[in-house]
Design an enzyme around this catalytic site. Structure first.
Site, PDB file in Angstrom:
ATOM      1  N   VAL A  97       5.447  31.442   2.384  1.00 46.57           N
ATOM      2  CA  VAL A  97       5.629  30.749   1.103  1.00 46.57           C
ATOM      3  C   VAL A  97       7.048  30.972   0.586  1.00 46.57           C
ATOM      4  CG1 VAL A  97       4.942  30.779  -1.342  1.00 46.57           C
ATOM      5  CG2 VAL A  97       3.186  30.722   0.440  1.00 46.57           C
ATOM      6  N   GLU A  98       7.542  32.188   0.730  1.00 46.07           N
ATOM      7  CA  GLU A  98       8.869  32.500   0.194  1.00 46.07           C
ATOM      8  C   GLU A  98       9.988  31.768   0.926  1.00 46.07           C
ATOM      9  OE1 GLU A  98       9.638  34.106  -2.451  1.00 46.07           O
ATOM     10  OE2 GLU A  98       7.756  35.104  -2.958  1.00 46.07           O
ATOM     11  N   THR A  99       9.963  31.808   2.249  1.00 47.61           N
ATOM     12  CA  THR A  99      11.148  31.336   3.001  1.00 47.61           C
ATOM     13  C   THR A  99      10.821  30.583   4.294  1.00 47.61           C
ATOM     14  OG1 THR A  99      11.298  33.415   4.249  1.00 47.61           O
ATOM     15  CG2 THR A  99      12.546  33.291   2.191  1.00 47.61           C
ATOM     16  N   TYR A 262       1.096  30.777  -7.439  1.00 46.53           N
ATOM     17  CA  TYR A 262       1.716  31.462  -6.309  1.00 46.53           C
ATOM     18  C   TYR A 262       0.695  32.326  -5.577  1.00 46.53           C
ATOM     19  CZ  TYR A 262       4.638  34.672  -3.677  1.00 46.53           C
ATOM     20  OH  TYR A 262       5.190  35.407  -2.672  1.00 46.53           O
TER      21      TYR A 262
END
Ligand SMILES: [Ca+2]
Length: 275
Positions: A97-99, A262
């Site tokens: 999800v982050e990168t 998130y």
């Protein structure tokens, strides 16, 4: 020179032992960017619907690349799972999800982001000014070139998008080279994400969410004080209201990013990665 520059230079020199010339040069080279203010003012977590948010993160490519990430890093993921109690699918989902598993670590110079937000974003200026100081300390400790480091518009860095204070506090060396490198070492990133969650209340074998309906929510919340830390959640998904209870491990994910969207996206993606 920005009116807040002088005090910042003094603090870095007097309290943290930096050379005045170095700090002055770095701050003179940093650029304040309106785009950074604009981006942080309308984050997806607060302006999108859940359906839109969910479809961005829970899609075929991110799922298949996540499965590949697990396959390619199975040994280190299992090591982290054993040591910290965080399932490999959760560690992977966060990095996904982050990168997108490290592929998109951010294109803003962190010095620009933190200077812009620390000086010119009044709502959270104190927070970002502290991060700017942490960033000076981090780059000194890890021998990084402070002007080269890139990250998100909010100054988050590397595979897991750690902000400077988190990097200093929770990053671990997991490939044994003596240095916690969250930009280039996937092993260090995996260990650090797991360590972060463990420190922030992740419970081994614990629950993330329970499905629920409004009646159950009421029942659970009635007299039992011990359960009062649980979070009641309602998501409108494809036109239907869905009810959940967020448990300890849901709360731990929100310590990574405070948005319920998130945490739910991380959970959904982790479930897809188990299939
Ligand atoms: Ca390392």
């Amino acid at each position: 020179m920005h009116p807040k520059t002088e005090a910042l230079i003094d603090e870095l020199v007097n309290e943290h032992g930096f050379e005045r010339d170095y700090v002055s040069e770095v701050l003179a080279s940093a650029e304040r960017k309106q785009k950074i203010i604009d981006s942080i003012s309308k984050p997806a977590e607060f302006t999108w619907t859940w359906d839109r948010y969910r479809k961005l993160f829970i899609e075929d490519k991110r799922i298949s690349n996540g499965k590949l990430f697990i396959k390619n890093n199975l040994q280190i993921l299992e090591k982290a799972e054993n040591e910290f109690g965080v399932p490999k699918e959760i560690i992977t989902a966060i990095i996904g999800v982050e990168t997108r598993y490290g592929k998109i670590q951010g294109s803003y110079r962190v010095i620009d982001s933190l200077l812009t937000l620390g000086f010119d974003y009044p709502r959270r200026a104190n927070f970002f000014r502290k991060e700017l100081i942490s960033f000076f300390l981090l780059t000194r400790e890890n021998e990084l070139n402070i002007l080269d480091i890139k990250g998100s518009y909010a100054g988050a860095m590397g595979y897991g998008q750690f902000i400077s204070s988190s990097y200093r506090a929770y990053a671990v060396d997991y490939d044994g080279d003596g240095n916690a490198d969250l930009f280039n070492s996937v092993e260090d990133a995996i260990g650090s994400v797991a360590n972060y969650l463990a420190v922030h209340g992740w419970k081994r074998e614990g629950e993330i969410i329970y499905n629920s309906d409004p009646n159950n929510v009421r029942k659970i919340f009635k007299p039992n004080k011990e359960l009062s830390k649980f979070i009641p959640l309602m998501f409108e998904e494809d036109g239907k209201e869905k009810y959940f209870i967020g448990d300890d491990n849901f709360i731990a994910i929100t310590k990574y990013n405070v948005s319920h969207f998130y945490a739910m996206a991380v959970y959904y993606l982790s479930e897809e990665l188990k299939k």
